[in-house]
Write an enzyme that holds these catalytic residues in place. Structure first.
Site, PDB file in Angstrom:
ATOM      1  CG  HIS A  82      -2.066   0.918   1.161  1.00  0.00           C
ATOM      2  ND1 HIS A  82      -1.944   2.295   1.270  1.00  0.00           N
ATOM      3  CD2 HIS A  82      -3.385   0.672   0.983  1.00  0.00           C
ATOM      4  CE1 HIS A  82      -3.147   2.848   1.161  1.00  0.00           C
ATOM      5  NE2 HIS A  82      -4.036   1.883   0.996  1.00  0.00           N
ATOM      6  N   PRO A 164       8.012  19.810  11.812  1.00  0.00           N
ATOM      7  CG  PRO A 164       9.392  17.995  12.229  1.00  0.00           C
ATOM      8  CD  PRO A 164       8.088  18.586  12.637  1.00  0.00           C
ATOM      9  CB  SER A 170      12.940  12.673  15.083  1.00  0.00           C
ATOM     10  OG  SER A 170      11.599  12.442  15.460  1.00  0.00           O
TER      11      SER A 170
END
Length: 566
Positions: A82, A164, A170
């Site tokens: 997907h 961000p 991250s």
């Protein structure tokens, strides 16, 4: 009436149940939210989760789940069939009950901001929540999938709406999340008396919004008609906001039309059913029943039941459960397996979850309720009894209206009486709720009394809690007064123009409602006497006295009408 929204986050993990269970545990930890469905897919490596609850609580549950997903899923290592670009790939909010799409969009933006600010995950807002026109389409936002995120989010064009705008370590792990507000999607299948997938598809193309490819001559084999740009020309189907195909179900040995209804405010389920029936019949095929996959809002079922009641010239002012029975039988929803309303209707699922283990007065038999009232327990007390008297009075008004709508020779007036029955139903439904709410109000006062009072701060907090609980305990019987008075309009109308054989029932309804008003006023006065806010107390008592005066005057008129007809 609580506002309810559905949230359907899609997490990029479909194989590791340990990870999936940790994510869904975060949802289950939030009171006021029900985890309705968890659907993992191995090939897609994706799990679709459905939760329902009050908006603020749903947002909290979504944030907790998204945070946990970002901790447990590393998108730099993710593969699946997907399209995806985030650990929580998409998180749509859906209005379910007593909330508009506009209000849901506001919550979607709140959720997006929390994800971006608190979790430092880039967020794009799409569909109804899109802040930029180009971002309405999810596929456009997700173009290039996770692999394109690094280059896209640093550009001005694809700077995230929240969070961000750089590819940090991250962000490399969490990826990007897309948040939207969209309409409720209903998966609805129609059972046919044929095994032919081709014929099922033909009917599906007749009705689905996209329709079918236009052809010259033979609609199946003729040459495809194209526009000036060389693209196939489509002949739209008859049902807006629907997608549909035909398929064969081996388990039941029949062909079905499988339909996704993307906006049931445009095409409700009963309209879809009637139209598919008509198109099937035109092709010599019959719809034998239908199947709702997943859950459905209560209002959709009530709308369907009322639609078929109106077609029969019958009153719609009957109990919700009876309306649902009409819907189930009319749509053939019990053909393949029993339709269990408590497991299929969102509001009932939530209600059963909230009341699990709870003892509700209104669920007792009449005998048990009377016995509980007579016991040494302080609840139920006069406030609950007043609400119950009012509910019974309003119900009698509805009864006379329903009997009048069904009276032989009055067939041309069924709509008039149906409207009165609906009004009576509105009053007795709300009053039934207040039977338990009055007891809950008493319990709030007891909770405040039990608060600690050793320090000055504790004494102040206890006094404030006592004041708020007492105001609440005053407002509940005041609401009972207002509703009882309103229900007397139904009793008056039924005494005037309703079935003359039931005129005494209208009279008894008025007496019960008036008693509800006066009984509830006693509770208003005794509770208000304990308030520190004497101005507020005086105001509510003055308003209550005005209601009592109106109720007694109206009672005298109704009783006079009844006696004149006996």
């Amino acid at each position: 009436m609580k506002q309810l929204i559905e949230c359907v986050p899609n997490f990029s993990e479909g194989n590791d149940m340990n990870i999936i269970n940790q994510i869904t545990h975060e949802i289950e930890s939030v009171e006021g939210v029900s985890l309705v469905d968890v659907d993992p897919g191995k090939a897609t490596n994706r799990t679709v989760v459905t939760m329902v609850g009050t908006p603020d609580e749903v947002l909290e549950a979504a944030c907790r789940a998204i945070k946990k997903a970002a901790e447990l899923i590393d998108m730099s290592k993710h593969t699946g069939a997907h399209p995806r670009f985030g650990a929580t790939d998409v998180c749509p909010l859906v209005p379910v009950a007593n909330i508009t799409m506009e209000e849901t969009v506001v919550y979607a933006h709140k959720l997006a901001e929390r994800i971006g600010t608190e979790l430092n995950i880039p967020v794009y807002c799409y569909e109804n929540a899109a802040r930029i026109e180009e971002r309405k389409n999810l596929a456009t936002c997700r173009a290039g999938e996770y692999e394109a995120v690094k280059d896209r989010i640093v550009t001005e064009r694809w700077k995230p709406d929240f969070g961000p705008a750089e590819f940090t370590e991250s962000v490399a792990k969490s990826g990007v999340t897309a948040v939207s507000a969209r309409n409720f999607l209903v998966a609805y299948n129609f059972n046919l008396n044929t095994t032919s997938t081709r014929r099922a598809n033909a009917i599906a193309f007749d009705v689905r919004e996209r329709g079918r490819t236009k052809r010259e001559g033979n609609p199946s084999t003729g040459k495809i008609v194209k526009d000036a740009n060389g693209n196939p020309v489509m002949e739209p189907g008859t049902l807006k906001a629907t997608k549909a195909i035909g398929w064969f179900i081996e388990e039941f040995g029949v062909a079905q039309i499988s339909m996704n209804m993307t906006d049931i405010s445009i095409t409700p389920i009963h309209k879809a059913f009637d139209e598919v029936c008509a198109k099937a019949q035109a092709r010599g095929i019959r719809v034998t029943g239908s199947e709702l996959v997943g859950v459905v809002p209560l209002q959709a079922m009530l709308d369907a039941g009322k639609h078929y009641l109106r077609m029969q010239g019958r009153s719609t002012g009957i109990a919700d459960r009876e309306i649902i029975k009409i819907a189930v039988k009319s749509l053939g929803l019990d053909e393949l397996y029993p339709f269990e309303a408590d497991k299929k209707i969102i509001e009932y699922i939530l209600e059963n979850e909230a009341n699990k283990g709870a003892k509700k007065l209104v669920d007792m038999s009449l005998t048990a309720f009377v016995d509980e009232t007579a016991s040494e327990s302080m609840a139920p007390g006069g406030g609950s009894i007043s609400a119950y008297m009012g509910a019974m009075g309003a119900a009698l008004g509805s009864m006379v209206a329903n009997l009048s709508a069904h009276k032989p020779g009055w067939d041309d007036r069924w709509e008039e009486f149906s409207d009165w029955a609906e009004m009576g139903k509105l009053y007795h439904t709300k009053l039934i709720h207040l039977v338990d709410e009055d007891t809950n109000a008493f319990n709030k006062i007891m909770e405040a009394i039990r608060m600690p009072k050793k320090t000055e701060e504790e004494k102040a907090a206890r006094a404030e809690a006592m004041e708020e609980a007492t105001k609440f305990a005053t407002m509940v019987p005041f609401q009972t007064m207002e509703l009882c008075l309103g229900s007397m309009d139904v009793a008056k109308a039924m005494a005037e123009v309703g079935n003359p054989n039931s005129v005494t029932d209208a009279g008894v309804g008025a007496l019960a409602a008036r008693s509800g008003v006066i009984g509830a006023f006693m509770n208003v006065k005794i509770n208000a006497a304990d308030l520190a806010d004497k101005a507020w107390a005086a105001d509510i008592i003055a308003k209550g006295q005005a209601i009592v005066d109106k109720a007694q005057a109206l009672e005298n008129k109704i009783v006079a009408m009844v006696n004149a007809k006996i």
